[in-house]
Design an enzyme around this catalytic site. Structure first.
Site, PDB file in Angstrom:
ATOM      1  N   CYS A 159       0.848  -1.195   0.000  1.00  0.00           N
ATOM      2  CA  CYS A 159       0.000   0.000   0.000  1.00  0.00           C
ATOM      3  C   CYS A 159       0.884   1.245   0.000  1.00  0.00           C
ATOM      4  O   CYS A 159       1.978   1.236   0.580  1.00  0.00           O
ATOM      5  CB  CYS A 159      -0.903  -0.011   1.234  1.00  0.00           C
ATOM      6  SG  CYS A 159      -1.952   1.454   1.380  1.00  0.00           S
ATOM      7  N   CYS A 198      -6.964  -3.272   3.314  1.00  0.00           N
ATOM      8  CA  CYS A 198      -6.909  -1.805   3.226  1.00  0.00           C
ATOM      9  C   CYS A 198      -7.383  -1.281   1.878  1.00  0.00           C
ATOM     10  O   CYS A 198      -8.402  -0.608   1.788  1.00  0.00           O
ATOM     11  CB  CYS A 198      -5.501  -1.272   3.528  1.00  0.00           C
ATOM     12  SG  CYS A 198      -5.368   0.517   3.273  1.00  0.00           S
ATOM     13  N   HIS A 200       0.533  -3.166   6.476  1.00  0.00           N
ATOM     14  CA  HIS A 200      -0.746  -3.206   7.187  1.00  0.00           C
ATOM     15  C   HIS A 200      -1.808  -3.904   6.349  1.00  0.00           C
ATOM     16  O   HIS A 200      -2.956  -3.959   6.742  1.00  0.00           O
ATOM     17  CB  HIS A 200      -1.195  -1.787   7.562  1.00  0.00           C
ATOM     18  CG  HIS A 200      -1.385  -0.895   6.376  1.00  0.00           C
ATOM     19  ND1 HIS A 200      -0.338  -0.341   5.694  1.00  0.00           N
ATOM     20  CD2 HIS A 200      -2.497  -0.512   5.724  1.00  0.00           C
ATOM     21  CE1 HIS A 200      -0.798   0.364   4.671  1.00  0.00           C
ATOM     22  NE2 HIS A 200      -2.119   0.275   4.663  1.00  0.00           N
ATOM     23  N   SER A 224       0.587   3.869   1.664  1.00  0.00           N
ATOM     24  CA  SER A 224       0.760   4.470   2.991  1.00  0.00           C
ATOM     25  C   SER A 224       2.075   4.050   3.652  1.00  0.00           C
ATOM     26  O   SER A 224       2.708   4.849   4.357  1.00  0.00           O
ATOM     27  CB  SER A 224      -0.407   4.108   3.905  1.00  0.00           C
ATOM     28  OG  SER A 224      -1.603   4.605   3.362  1.00  0.00           O
ATOM     29  N   HIS A 263       4.612   6.239   2.260  1.00  0.00           N
ATOM     30  CA  HIS A 263       4.552   7.579   2.865  1.00  0.00           C
ATOM     31  C   HIS A 263       5.296   7.575   4.195  1.00  0.00           C
ATOM     32  O   HIS A 263       5.999   8.531   4.534  1.00  0.00           O
ATOM     33  CB  HIS A 263       3.095   7.991   3.113  1.00  0.00           C
ATOM     34  CG  HIS A 263       2.357   8.399   1.867  1.00  0.00           C
ATOM     35  ND1 HIS A 263       2.823   9.360   1.006  1.00  0.00           N
ATOM     36  CD2 HIS A 263       1.174   7.989   1.347  1.00  0.00           C
ATOM     37  CE1 HIS A 263       1.965   9.518   0.008  1.00  0.00           C
ATOM     38  NE2 HIS A 263       0.959   8.695   0.192  1.00  0.00           N
TER      39      HIS A 263
HETATM   40  C1  CXF Z   1      -3.873   5.193   5.868  1.00  0.00           C
HETATM   41  C2  CXF Z   1      -4.906   6.217   6.151  1.00  0.00           C
HETATM   42  C3  CXF Z   1      -4.280   7.525   6.494  1.00  0.00           C
HETATM   43  C4  CXF Z   1      -3.228   7.397   7.544  1.00  0.00           C
HETATM   44  C5  CXF Z   1      -2.205   6.349   7.225  1.00  0.00           C
HETATM   45  C6  CXF Z   1      -2.841   5.035   6.936  1.00  0.00           C
HETATM   46  N1  CXF Z   1      -4.542   4.011   5.705  1.00  0.00           N
HETATM   47  C7  CXF Z   1      -4.191   3.040   4.923  1.00  0.00           C
HETATM   48  O1  CXF Z   1      -3.452   3.054   3.985  1.00  0.00           O
HETATM   49 ZN    ZN Z   2      -3.238   1.090   3.174  1.00  0.00          ZN
END
Ligand code: CXF
Ligand code: ZN
Length: 369
Positions: A42, A169, A63, A44, A47
């Protein structure tokens, strides 16, 4: 008895994922040890690795994951050893105000997601005297993890672990961005900005909800080519082209919904999304990573537009994840087609580079044991 596990970890923002061996504690009360077979890549996690989103480090990534419950601590009632499970990146305690009112995506138990610590203040992954949190208190980039029973959802044994991982997710986050947080209804015009692993499921959700026009904006040709497979009716490389089409096709009324699922949120896409929605239109923001809402409030007031934030697409995991699996089983939701490429754990950085290069709808790590 603790065990050892191989995992992809990040020690400092900006450092690549590193494969290392960790010690993993036994499950304590209400916790389970999961042997993961698959984990989704993912955006995220990227990030967090890049430092766009803050997270306590060192962290075990991942996750999105699915596997088998190996052992359980005292008091576990939701699952038993041998059960196949997917994860919920936000736990669902079932008891807090939000769970009790059908908003499990906002469960109060999710407060430690960016720390990776358990409610008693301890961690389950360790190495060389350091405690490692699991991303979202999960850590699916590990062969094994100990997680809270609130963070797992039992799935049918016949579902592949690779597709089950995505239901943790990307699938609910995207599908729900159209169906739950978005509230798309039959006959509407929906514009989806960004067709990665989340946006593709917003396309599927909008299509299943009966939208007349499911318009995708994505600069990547491969993603535009894939979009109709999931129900997109029109695709454009730029917001300007999409705007011209939507204006013409709706006789100037513009879109009912704009859903933002780009990889990295930025100011321009927010402005484009507001501009393309018409009177009483809704902009649903699911993407993370940056950006500001720099609009004159008149843009919202005059047309009575709404901006809706969306976590998990507004899905309640204990309700919607089994529902999504049912839709997959009945052929109403495509999951196999989401997976562009499978990787070994050791290839996690390559998997993320492929994602950033626009080569993947979704990459999946297949754990080896
Ligand atoms: C994210 C949603 C925003 C914060 C970080 C995690 N969820 C899944 O990717
Ligand atoms: Zn995610």
């Amino acid at each position: 008895m603790s065990i050892t596990t191989r995992a992809a970890v990040c020690r400092k923002p900006g450092q690549p994922w590193e494969i290392t061996e960790l010690e993993l504690d036994d499950p304590k009360a209400n916790e389970v040890r999961v042997k993961f077979h698959a984990a989704g890549l993912c955006h995220s996690d990227d990030h967090i690795q890049k430092g766009d989103a803050p997270m306590r480090m060192p962290v075990v990534g991942g996750h999105e994951g699915a596997g088998v419950v190996e052992s359980v601590g005292p008091g576990v009632t939701r699952v038993k050893p041998g059960d196949h499970v997917t994860c919920s990146f936000i736990p669902a305690c079932g008891k807090c105000r939000y769970c009790a009112t059908g908003q499990q995506q906002l469960c109060d138990f999710g407060l430690n997601a960016a720390i990776g610590v358990f409610p008693d203040g301890t961690f389950r992954f360790h190495s060389g005297g350091d405690d490692f949190g699991g991303l979202c208190v999960l850590g699916t980039f590990s062969q094994y993890a100990v997680v809270h029973e609130y963070s797992v959802i039992k799935i049918p044994d016949e579902i592949g672990f690779d597709v089950a991982a995505l239901v943790a997710c990307g699938v609910p986050t995207g599908w729900g961005s159209a169906v739950r947080a978005g509230g798309v209804r039959a006959g509407e015009t929906v514009v989806i900005f960004g067709m990665g692993g989340v946006g593709v499921n917003a396309v599927q959700g909008a299509s299943l909800a009966g939208a007349k026009n499911v318009v995708v904006v994505d600069p990547v040709k491969f993603k535009r080519e894939m979009a109709p497979v999931f129900g997109a009716t029109h695709t454009f490389a730029s917001a300007d082209e999409a705007f011209e089409f939507v204006r013409e096709t709706t006789w100037g009324e513009l879109a009912d919904h704009a859903i933002i699922t780009v990889g990295v949120l930025h100011d321009q896409v927010i402005a484009d999304a507001i501009k393309i929605t018409g009177k009483c239109g809704q902009v649903t923001i699911t993407a993370v990573g940056g950006g500001w809402i720099n609009e004159n409030p008149g843009m919202l007031i005059g047309f009575q537009r709404r901006i809706q934030g969306s976590i998990y697409g507004g899905c309640s995991p204990l309700v919607d994840v089994p529902r999504l699996i049912g839709l997959y089983q009945s052929g109403d939701l495509k999951l196999d087609e989401l997976i562009t490429r499978r990787y070994k754990l050791d290839e996690v950085n390559e998997g993320y580079q492929d994602m950033l290069d626009g080569k993947n709808i979704r990459g999946v790590i297949m754990h080896e044991h």
